[in-house]
Structures are given as C-alpha cells and as structure tokens.
Scaffold this active site. Structure first.
Site, PDB file in Angstrom:
ATOM      1  N   THR A  87       0.783  -1.141  -0.082  1.00  0.00           N
ATOM      2  CA  THR A  87      -0.022  -0.106   0.038  1.00  0.00           C
ATOM      3  C   THR A  87       0.975   1.240  -0.029  1.00  0.00           C
ATOM      4  OG1 THR A  87      -1.910  -1.141   1.111  1.00  0.00           O
ATOM      5  CG2 THR A  87      -1.930   1.288   1.358  1.00  0.00           C
ATOM      6  N   ALA A 111       9.679   0.914  -2.159  1.00  0.00           N
ATOM      7  CA  ALA A 111       9.010   1.877  -2.670  1.00  0.00           C
ATOM      8  C   ALA A 111       8.286   1.528  -4.052  1.00  0.00           C
ATOM      9  CB  ALA A 111      10.094   3.121  -3.086  1.00  0.00           C
ATOM     10  N   HIS A 143       3.526   8.537 -17.171  1.00  0.00           N
ATOM     11  CA  HIS A 143       2.517   7.985 -16.485  1.00  0.00           C
ATOM     12  C   HIS A 143       1.335   8.562 -17.210  1.00  0.00           C
ATOM     13  CE1 HIS A 143       5.474   7.144 -13.266  1.00  0.00           C
ATOM     14  NE2 HIS A 143       4.795   5.938 -12.997  1.00  0.00           N
ATOM     15  N   LYS A 147      -2.629  10.366 -12.894  1.00  0.00           N
ATOM     16  CA  LYS A 147      -1.879  10.171 -11.934  1.00  0.00           C
ATOM     17  C   LYS A 147      -1.675  11.561 -11.546  1.00  0.00           C
ATOM     18  CE  LYS A 147       2.697   8.784 -10.609  1.00  0.00           C
ATOM     19  NZ  LYS A 147       2.364   8.042  -9.456  1.00  0.00           N
ATOM     20  N   GLY A 153       6.713   8.931  -7.284  1.00  0.00           N
ATOM     21  CA  GLY A 153       7.397   8.454  -6.471  1.00  0.00           C
ATOM     22  C   GLY A 153       8.644   7.465  -6.807  1.00  0.00           C
TER      23      GLY A 153
END
Length: 256
Positions: A87, A111, A143, A147, A153
């Site tokens: 998560t 990550a 992406h 997003k 990240g």
C-alpha cells in the site's frame, strides 16, 4: 505450500494477485480481507475485520488503502506472521507502527514492488559511480493522465539512488523554463510526462560530450507489481524479524 492472506482482495490489485497465484504450485491464497466483501469470482473466505480471521496462513500481502494498514498490521502482530506492505501514501504515524512491528515480525516494504524496476535502481547506482561527474544526469518519467503526483515516487527514488552514490550534494531541478542560466554539473533534471493510459515508464540519461548511456524500465501492465508482491511474500516467509525490501532480493540475484 505457502498460505497467503490477501488484504484488499476485492480491489484491482487484490484480484490481479488472486488470479496470478493460481499459476503457482508453491503458494495459494487461503483468506482475504476487504472493507467491501464483493466475493464474485473469489473462492476463499473474506473478512471485513481482519482480526476475525480464523483461517491459518503463513504471510500477509497488503494491497489496500493506507487507512486499512493499522488493522492488518494488528493481525500480523497477533498471529506473529510476516507481512508484505504494498500500500502507498502511508502517513508518518502508520510508518512508525510498521517500523515498530519490524522489531517483532518480518516486514517487507519497498517503494516499488517491480523486480525489474529494482534491477534498474541497482544499474543506476553502478552507472552513477562509473560515469559521474563526467556526465549530466536526467530522469524522465511518463504515466497515465490520471496520476496526481509529479514526478512519480519511483522517479524520486531514482534520484535518491543517484544522490546516495555521489559524494556531495545534488540539486533536483524540476522546471527549467524559469531558469535562464547554464546547466550546473550537480543538477539532476526531473521531467514528468502525463498522457493516455501509460502504466509507468522511467528513463535515466547519463549524458557526456562524447556519448549517452540510457537505462530504461517500462511497465507493460500493473500485473508486474502483483508479481513482485508474490515474490516478496515467498521471500519473507521464514525470515527473522526486521525490515526487508526488494533491493535485498535483487542483490541476491546479482550475486548469483
């Protein structure tokens, strides 16, 4: 046979992993947890309260919502079972609980759960050591148009890997249109592209006057993150309490 408790089993990634595990002959999902128990196509018991689980299992995979992490962590601690935390966007206070739990049980958290992306991290680490400061370094990620965060990240993790491989401070530069000046040697350019349904592309450029080295990773489907989660679950079973991550798996692959 490794028995998995799949938290978030009714969500998109939970269902991906549920179908994926059927391909394996060394693991199976025996129970799951979800706030909305939509059991269509699911052949194992689902618990809206993880602590109600009365099914024996060996490891938990958590692909849920950050608000559900404390409850599943409680189950892992109560049963003294390892947990794979997939998560994202977990708040600081929950991260503290995860770190505390790692003193008692094995906790796997990365990550990025893609094995291939973690191979890229290691390649970037080695390339930085070999090529910098004789090159400029740029990170470009792409992406889908839904997003919210930019850079991703994962792109920020790449920047961390680069910075950790260099003696001295590097400056992350996100926007060049307001900078009317020559590029500095200690910059890491960070660029983001948003469009369509791109799952996730990351390119790292090492650019000198004579040549360019480019290291790339492209996720074709989101299944890659589920595959990594299952790999992590099998890896962490039987381990001592502590924090584990995908970098450890990749390091063992490189040694072999």
């Amino acid at each position: 046979m490794i028995k998995i408790f799949m938290n978030g089993c009714c969500g998109r990634m939970g269902r991906v992993i549920g179908n994926m595990v059927k391909e394996y002959d060394d693991c199976e999902i025996v129970a799951g947890g979800d706030v909305v128990a939509t059991a269509d196509g699911i052949d194992f018991p689902i618990f809206t309260n993880p602590m109600d689980c009365d099914v024996d299992f060996d490891v938990i995979i958590d692909f849920s919502h950050f608000s559900a992490v404390p409850a599943i962590l409680e189950l892992a601690l109560a049963k003294k079972k390892p947990i794979v935390v997939c998560t994202t966007a977990i708040p600081a206070e929950t991260i503290e609980k995860i770190n505390e739990a790692a003193k008692v049980i094995p906790v796997f958290k990365s990550a990025n759960m893609s094995v291939g992306m973690n191979v890229l991290f290691e390649l970037v680490r080695q390339a930085t050591k070999a090529l910098y400061p004789g090159c400029d370094i740029e990170v470009v990620e792409a992406h889908h148009n839904r997003k919210l965060d930019a850079p991703s990240g994962t792109a920020m993790t790449i920047a961390d890997v680069i910075q950790g491989s260099i003696d001295g401070d590097m400056e992350l530069v996100y926007d060049r249109h307001s900078r009317s000046e020559k590029r500095k040697p200690n910059e890491i350019g960070m660029s983001a592209i948003r469009g369509g349904n791109i799952v996730g592309d990351h390119d790292v450029y090492f650019i000198s006057d004579e040549e360019t080295v480019k290291i790339s990773h492209s996720a074709h489907t989101r299944d890659v993150f589920g595959r990594g989660a299952v790999t992590a679950a099998k890896y962490v079973v039987g381990k001592e309490p502590g924090m584990y991550d995908m970098e450890m798996i990749v390091s063992e692959l490189f040694k072999n």
